[in-house]
Design an enzyme around this catalytic site. Structure first.
Site, short mmCIF file in Angstrom:
data_model
loop_
_atom_site.label_atom_id
_atom_site.label_comp_id
_atom_site.label_asym_id
_atom_site.label_seq_id
_atom_site.Cartn_x
_atom_site.Cartn_y
_atom_site.Cartn_z
N GLU A 45 67.19 101.83 10.80
CA GLU A 45 65.82 101.62 10.30
C GLU A 45 65.06 100.59 11.15
O GLU A 45 63.91 100.85 11.53
CB GLU A 45 65.86 101.18 8.84
N SER A 56 68.00 97.32 4.60
CA SER A 56 68.82 98.50 4.91
C SER A 56 68.87 98.67 6.43
O SER A 56 67.82 98.76 7.06
CB SER A 56 68.21 99.76 4.31
N ARG A 74 59.88 106.19 5.23
CA ARG A 74 60.07 105.16 6.27
C ARG A 74 59.42 105.62 7.59
O ARG A 74 59.98 105.42 8.68
CB ARG A 74 61.56 104.86 6.52
P1 FAD Z 1 58.24 93.12 11.69
O1 FAD Z 1 59.70 93.21 11.47
O2 FAD Z 1 57.71 91.89 12.33
O3 FAD Z 1 57.74 94.38 12.53
C1 FAD Z 1 58.18 95.66 12.21
C2 FAD Z 1 57.42 96.65 13.12
O4 FAD Z 1 56.04 96.65 12.76
C3 FAD Z 1 57.47 96.27 14.59
O5 FAD Z 1 57.53 97.47 15.34
C4 FAD Z 1 56.14 95.55 14.82
O6 FAD Z 1 55.70 95.66 16.19
C5 FAD Z 1 55.22 96.31 13.88
N1 FAD Z 1 54.11 95.49 13.39
C6 FAD Z 1 54.20 94.35 12.69
N2 FAD Z 1 52.94 93.89 12.39
C7 FAD Z 1 52.08 94.77 12.92
C8 FAD Z 1 50.64 94.84 12.98
N3 FAD Z 1 49.85 93.94 12.43
N4 FAD Z 1 50.09 95.89 13.65
C9 FAD Z 1 50.85 96.85 14.23
N5 FAD Z 1 52.21 96.82 14.23
C10 FAD Z 1 52.81 95.80 13.57
N6 FAD Z 1 61.66 97.77 3.75
C11 FAD Z 1 61.33 98.72 2.82
O7 FAD Z 1 60.61 99.67 3.14
N7 FAD Z 1 61.80 98.64 1.54
C12 FAD Z 1 62.59 97.62 1.11
O8 FAD Z 1 62.98 97.58 -0.04
C13 FAD Z 1 62.95 96.62 2.06
N8 FAD Z 1 63.76 95.59 1.69
C14 FAD Z 1 64.11 94.65 2.62
C15 FAD Z 1 64.95 93.61 2.21
C16 FAD Z 1 65.32 92.63 3.11
C17 FAD Z 1 66.22 91.51 2.65
C18 FAD Z 1 64.84 92.67 4.44
C19 FAD Z 1 65.22 91.59 5.41
C20 FAD Z 1 64.02 93.71 4.86
C21 FAD Z 1 63.64 94.71 3.96
N9 FAD Z 1 62.82 95.78 4.32
C22 FAD Z 1 62.44 96.73 3.39
C23 FAD Z 1 62.34 95.91 5.72
C24 FAD Z 1 61.08 95.07 6.03
O9 FAD Z 1 60.90 94.05 5.09
C25 FAD Z 1 59.81 95.92 6.09
O10 FAD Z 1 59.93 96.93 7.06
C26 FAD Z 1 58.56 95.09 6.41
O11 FAD Z 1 57.40 95.87 6.28
C27 FAD Z 1 58.60 94.49 7.81
O12 FAD Z 1 57.53 93.56 7.87
P2 FAD Z 1 57.46 92.46 9.02
O13 FAD Z 1 56.13 91.79 8.89
O14 FAD Z 1 58.63 91.58 8.95
O15 FAD Z 1 57.47 93.38 10.31
N1 EPU Z 2 75.67 102.77 -3.02
C1 EPU Z 2 77.05 102.72 -2.92
N2 EPU Z 2 77.60 101.69 -2.21
C2 EPU Z 2 76.84 100.74 -1.60
C3 EPU Z 2 75.44 100.80 -1.68
C4 EPU Z 2 74.87 101.85 -2.40
O1 EPU Z 2 77.75 103.55 -3.45
O2 EPU Z 2 77.42 99.84 -1.00
C5 EPU Z 2 75.07 103.84 -3.81
C6 EPU Z 2 74.49 103.27 -5.12
O3 EPU Z 2 75.44 103.18 -6.13
C7 EPU Z 2 73.41 104.27 -5.45
C8 EPU Z 2 72.94 104.72 -4.08
O4 EPU Z 2 73.95 104.38 -3.15
O5 EPU Z 2 73.97 105.39 -6.10
C9 EPU Z 2 71.61 104.08 -3.67
O6 EPU Z 2 71.74 102.66 -3.64
P1 EPU Z 2 70.49 101.68 -3.93
O7 EPU Z 2 69.82 102.09 -5.20
O8 EPU Z 2 70.98 100.28 -3.82
O9 EPU Z 2 69.44 101.99 -2.81
P2 EPU Z 2 69.61 102.33 -1.26
O10 EPU Z 2 69.43 103.79 -1.07
O11 EPU Z 2 70.84 101.72 -0.71
C10 EPU Z 2 67.05 102.20 -0.81
C11 EPU Z 2 66.18 101.65 0.26
C12 EPU Z 2 65.92 100.18 0.03
C13 EPU Z 2 65.22 100.02 -1.33
C14 EPU Z 2 66.12 100.60 -2.42
C15 EPU Z 2 65.45 100.61 -3.77
C16 EPU Z 2 66.48 102.95 2.26
C17 EPU Z 2 67.10 103.02 3.61
N3 EPU Z 2 66.77 101.86 1.55
O12 EPU Z 2 68.32 101.57 -0.68
O13 EPU Z 2 65.04 99.72 1.05
O14 EPU Z 2 64.94 98.66 -1.60
O15 EPU Z 2 66.47 101.97 -2.09
O16 EPU Z 2 64.48 101.61 -3.81
O17 EPU Z 2 65.75 103.85 1.88
C18 EPU Z 2 65.01 98.80 3.25
O18 EPU Z 2 64.41 99.82 3.60
O19 EPU Z 2 65.25 97.85 4.05
C19 EPU Z 2 65.45 98.67 1.86
C20 EPU Z 2 66.14 97.62 1.40
#
Ligand code: FAD
Ligand code: EPU
Length: 350
Positions: free
Chosen positions: A345, A249, A178
């Site tokens: 995050e 997250s 991240r």
């Molecule tokens: P924004 O939220 O609009 O911006 C994020 C940052 O990037 C800001 O600082 C912004 O200034 C900068 N930025 C945006 N565009 C540009 C650009 N073109 N040039 C320079 N800087 C820029 N993240 C994960 O890593 N893994 C996941 O599994 C994951 N799951 C998610 C699930 C949900 C339901 C949600 C809501 C979010 C999740 N995220 C996850 C977080 C998020 O989706 C990512 O961080 C994504 O890359 C953000 O994209 P955005 O376009 O919405 O960026």
């Molecule tokens: N867990 C719990 N309780 C909860 C949630 C999770 O006990 O309420 C335990 C699960 O059972 C598991 C562990 O925590 O043993 C990890 O949970 P999970 O696999 O759901 O993944 P996470 O660590 O919670 C991360 C990323 C997600 C990404 C998933 C899948 C971060 C901060 N988050 O979540 O990214 O989608 O793994 O790879 O690294 C994001 O960054 O926004 C995001 C959604």
């Protein structure tokens, strides 16, 4: 700064390209109330340069926003909020084992994951992550054992402090968990205009993550089936921001030393631990939050999600202060029981 100088007409753009006093609630997935002084979308590099010149001339701050799915929006964002409206996907090169494809920053991330299979493989596990291609390198998005860094050849954009177009190789980007250079030395200094991906011509799925391991038996697994499986897992755990506002997250999974992890394991033998290189261990923040009793609990208009304690949700009426109050309460509870620091995050915007 006189308000006359801030009239959008001075940008020399059509009124459809720039707006004033724009409501940002629909531009951040936590649905926090916010206004942007100016809001502009660029559709070409010359248009971007003309916005940048005007912003410099009038000494206005500028921030670039993607889909707003990883930001903590402040109530008033002064200066210009910029968005990329550039959405081209252009294959560049092909050497038999890999294909290189340039993708504009404004392309929706999931649309690109689905489209990418036309040229190659590697992004399937990152399906359904909200947001744009331009934001994907910022925190090096990751899920289910894959990080976008694994498929990035280089990132292109404009560095505001030098006013130069620049290309950062994957190595230059200093990708981490991240994390990237764009969150440190180059924070708020770069406008990413496109990302060049290196896709493999051979489908070699990453199936190490727990719920994906059952697919290892399926020898005829297709990329489409893997994307579908990822989407199913995500939908079962993560709330859709369209109905329940959230930013994914809310905290990063904390990295601690092996020694700290070992000593916690003695006290909490069921605690999930992901051993890392360099004597480090990653803890599951969701598990820690659940242990301290915050899963499904909230304060005011914000709550930690019932199905995934790591996801902070709002009821659509939360203020930034409501979110921060819950953040502090959860951090405090985890610190007092486990002596572990949780780092948010999403990044402040504005
Ligand atoms: P924004 O939220 O609009 O911006 C994020 C940052 O990037 C800001 O600082 C912004 O200034 C900068 N930025 C945006 N565009 C540009 C650009 N073109 N040039 C320079 N800087 C820029 N993240 C994960 O890593 N893994 C996941 O599994 C994951 N799951 C998610 C699930 C949900 C339901 C949600 C809501 C979010 C999740 N995220 C996850 C977080 C998020 O989706 C990512 O961080 C994504 O890359 C953000 O994209 P955005 O376009 O919405 O960026
Ligand atoms: N867990 C719990 N309780 C909860 C949630 C999770 O006990 O309420 C335990 C699960 O059972 C598991 C562990 O925590 O043993 C990890 O949970 P999970 O696999 O759901 O993944 P996470 O660590 O919670 C991360 C990323 C997600 C990404 C998933 C899948 C971060 C901060 N988050 O979540 O990214 O989608 O793994 O790879 O690294 C994001 O960054 O926004 C995001 C959604």
């Amino acid at each position: 700064m006189s308000s006359v100088l801030r009239k959008p007409v001075r940008l020399g753009l059509t009124p459809s390209d720039i707006h004033t006093n724009t409501d940002l609630r629909l531009h951040n997935t936590l649905s926090l109330p916010a206004k942007a002084e100016f809001f502009a979308t660029f559709h070409s590099v010359p248009e971007l340069l003309s916005i940048l010149r005007w912003t410099e001339q009038h000494e206005l701050p500028l921030r670039i926003l993607g889909g707003g799915s990883n930001v903590l929006m402040r109530p008033l964002v002064s200066g210009v909020v910029l968005r990329s409206g550039m959405r081209a996907i252009q294959p560049l090169n092909n050497d038999g084992s890999h294909c290189w494809v340039a993708v504009d920053a404004g392309v929706n991330w999931h649309d690109w994951v689905v489209a990418s299979r036309t040229w190659g493989f590697g992004l399937e596990n990152l399906a359904l992550i909200p947001g744009t291609v331009g934001a994907s390198p910022i925190q090096n998005i990751g899920a289910y054992g894959v990080e976008v860094a694994d498929c990035i050849e280089h990132v292109e954009g404009i560095q505001r402090s030098t006013q130069q177009w620049h290309r950062w190789s994957a190595n230059d980007c200093r990708f981490g968990y991240r994390d990237s250079l764009f969150k440190h030395e180059l924070a708020d200094d770069v406008i990413i205009t496109r990302v060049v991906f290196r896709l493999s011509k051979h489908f070699q799925p990453t199936l190490s993550y727990g719920p994906l391991q059952s697919l290892q038996e399926q020898h005829d697994l297709t990329p489409e089936q893997l994307v579908d499986a990822i989407c199913r897992i995500r939908r079962s755990k993560l709330p859709d921001p369209a109905s329940i506002p959230n930013a994914g997250s809310f905290f990063k999974n904390p990295l601690v030393s092996n020694q700290v992890a070992q000593s916690l394991l003695q006290q909490y033998p069921t605690m999930p631990v992901y051993w890392q290189p360099n004597n480090q261990a990653k803890l599951a923040a969701g598990w820690l939050i659940e242990q301290v009793g915050w899963r499904g609990r909230g304060l005011s208009h914000a709550k930690m999600h019932d199905q995934q304690a790591l996801v902070l949700t709002t009821d659509g009426n939360a203020s930034l202060a409501d979110v921060e109050a819950l953040q502090v309460a959860v951090q405090g509870a985890v610190m007092s029981q486990f002596s572990v620091t949780l780092e948010p995050e999403p990044q402040y915007f504005g």
